[in-house]
Design an enzyme around this catalytic site. Structure first.
Site, PDB file in Angstrom:
ATOM      1  N   LYS A  63     -12.297  -1.664   1.007  1.00 52.70           N
ATOM      2  CA  LYS A  63     -11.552  -0.828   0.066  1.00 52.70           C
ATOM      3  C   LYS A  63     -12.366  -0.744  -1.231  1.00 52.70           C
ATOM      4  O   LYS A  63     -13.367  -0.047  -1.263  1.00 52.70           O
ATOM      5  CB  LYS A  63     -10.132  -1.363  -0.102  1.00 52.70           C
ATOM      6  CG  LYS A  63      -9.346  -1.099   1.189  1.00 52.70           C
ATOM      7  CD  LYS A  63      -7.916  -1.517   1.191  1.00 52.70           C
ATOM      8  CE  LYS A  63      -7.257  -1.028   2.468  1.00 52.70           C
ATOM      9  NZ  LYS A  63      -6.532  -2.059   3.198  1.00 52.70           N
ATOM     10  N   SER A  78       0.800  -1.227   0.000  1.00 53.12           N
ATOM     11  CA  SER A  78       0.000   0.000   0.000  1.00 53.12           C
ATOM     12  C   SER A  78       0.832   1.276   0.000  1.00 53.12           C
ATOM     13  O   SER A  78       0.344   2.325  -0.394  1.00 53.12           O
ATOM     14  CB  SER A  78      -0.941   0.000   1.195  1.00 53.12           C
ATOM     15  OG  SER A  78      -0.208  -0.043   2.391  1.00 53.12           O
ATOM     16  N   HIS A 130      -5.508  -4.601  -1.286  1.00 58.95           N
ATOM     17  CA  HIS A 130      -5.463  -3.525  -2.291  1.00 58.95           C
ATOM     18  C   HIS A 130      -5.544  -4.058  -3.720  1.00 58.95           C
ATOM     19  O   HIS A 130      -5.390  -3.291  -4.672  1.00 58.95           O
ATOM     20  CB  HIS A 130      -4.187  -2.689  -2.128  1.00 58.95           C
ATOM     21  CG  HIS A 130      -4.245  -1.733  -0.986  1.00 58.95           C
ATOM     22  ND1 HIS A 130      -4.853  -0.501  -1.067  1.00 58.95           N
ATOM     23  CD2 HIS A 130      -3.790  -1.837   0.290  1.00 58.95           C
ATOM     24  CE1 HIS A 130      -4.755   0.126   0.087  1.00 58.95           C
ATOM     25  NE2 HIS A 130      -4.110  -0.665   0.937  1.00 58.95           N
TER      26      HIS A 130
END
Ligand SMILES: *Cc1c(COP(=O)(O)O)cnc(C)c1O
Length: 394
Positions: A241, A182, A210
């Protein structure tokens, strides 16, 4: 002040003196391309809302309907009071989306790591862990009691070396890596890592927080990206996310998922996410399975923004994903840059030591499908203006 608690104030003061104190901004709007932050309208370059699903109308509608049908709360732990059909439907849908045998959901991605790692390894065992793995992997690993051996970041040759060095010293071994890192936006070489773990019969786990909704066909994640279906034993994911809601997921081998239903402690001793949360993620899956439009727009936005920033003369690091670091060097410069951007109506986070190594401070821009071309152009103009003012570019 109460004497036995004086140390707390000293610690807090210490953080402030070291410039490590977190001043958290207050939002007065949903997470979208624009935010109201501390009363000011600003362009949002901070959130992990990759696909703009956090305030998508279809998702809000699905959450409202679930609230009416199933109520506000789950009542108790699923293994005690029974599990709602809705939670099981989500798990079937997630497994189908990711092309794996089975899936189980948790309260968060953090919880999914705390549940999974101690269920797979314990004190006679070893964990081979990428040196830049996420905090929740580190905490889950410590909780397991297994010996933790770090390998050099995204380096399959070093993984092989540490497996050799530790041969014969353990009962079971588990290799763990983030999928997308990240802070830098680089992707783990999971295909090469799999070659090594398979060769030495080491279990393989990837945290795709992610990567979900971002990598692979239509956002199916890192395993799909490398076409490693059925080879990676266990995938951790988050629903907070790209999916725009809240919750965690573990997907992969059916035996492991069954084992986590029996032995994953946050599953057994903590209640599940609420019905509206579950319905929101199901609606997100509906959108992703219907069209790749949002994922395509995310990547198009990322390409456009990065190319323009490079043209201006900024260093955008090693990212190959929509996470876009703007490398600035020293932490005070990154902090000043972020403050100036905020004055220009752009909300973007500075990251410094200890989150990233010393001398590698940066601003991290999180791009989203929610951004219009116009939004990106406004953001780029602000970066150019501040970059010139602070002497970062000419
Ligand atoms: C964000 C993140 C998590 C935590 O996910 P939550 O659902 O927010 O708890 C776990 N692992 C990685 C790699 C992450 O980036």
């Amino acid at each position: 002040m109460i004497k036995r608690l004086e140390w707390v104030q000293q610690e807090l003061d210490g953080l402030k003196e070291a410039g490590l104190y977190n001043n958290i901004r207050t939002l007065e709007s949903p997470q979208g391309a624009w935010l109201i932050v501390d009363g000011k309208k600003v362009l949002n370059f901070c959130s992990n809302n990759y696909l703009g699903l956090a305030d998508h109308p279809a998702i809000i509608q699905a959450a409202k309907e679930a609230l009416d049908r199933y109520g506000a709360g789950p009542g108790a732990v699923r293994s005690i009071a029974g599990t709602m059909a809705l939670h099981l439907e989500l798990e079937r849908r997630l497994a189908a989306f990711k092309g794996v045998e089975a899936a189980i959901t948790f309260q968060s991605g953090f919880c999914a790591n705390l549940a999974t790692i101690p269920a797979l390894v314990s004190k006679e065992d070893v964990i081979f862990s990428d040196e830049l793995n996420h905090a929740s992997i580190i905490d889950g690993s410590r909780l397991s009691g297994a010996r933790i051996v770090r390998f050099a970041h995204a380096n399959p040759a070093d993984l092989e070396k540490v497996i050799h060095e530790n041969a014969g010293t353990y009962r079971r071994a588990l290799a763990i890596t983030d999928g997308v890192f990240s802070m830098d936006g680089d992707v783990a070489p999971l295909d090469q890592i799999y070659e090594i773990t398979n060769k030495y019969d080491v279990m393989l786990m990837v945290d795709d927080a992610h990567g979900e909704g971002v990598l692979g066909r239509g956002g199916r994640g890192i395993v799909d990206h490398f076409n490693l279906h059925g080879k990676v034993d266990v995938e951790i994911g988050t629903l907070s996310k790209a999916f725009g809601g809240v919750g965690g997921v573990v997907a992969g081998n059916a035996r492991i998922i069954e084992w986590l239903r029996q032995r994953g402690r946050p599953f057994l001793f903590s209640s599940a996410v609420t019905p509206p949360d579950v319905a929101a993620t199901i609606a997100a899956l509906d959108l992703l399975e219907a069209s790749t439009e949002l994922v395509d727009r995310l990547w198009e936005n990322a390409r456009y923004f990065k190319a323009a920033m490079k043209d201006f003369g900024f260093d955008t690091g090693v990212s190959t994903t929509p996470i876009t670091p703007i490398m600035l060097g020293e932490a005070p410069l990154a902090q000043q840059f972020s403050r100036e951007l905020f004055t220009e109506g752009v909300f973007a986070m500075p990251l410094g030591f200890p989150t990233v190594p010393r001398g590698k401070a940066r601003i991290r821009v999180m791009l989203s499908a929610a951004h219009s071309r116009d939004d990106l152009d406004q953001g780029l103009a602000a970066f150019r203006k501040v970059g010139q003012k602070l002497g970062v570019i000419h």
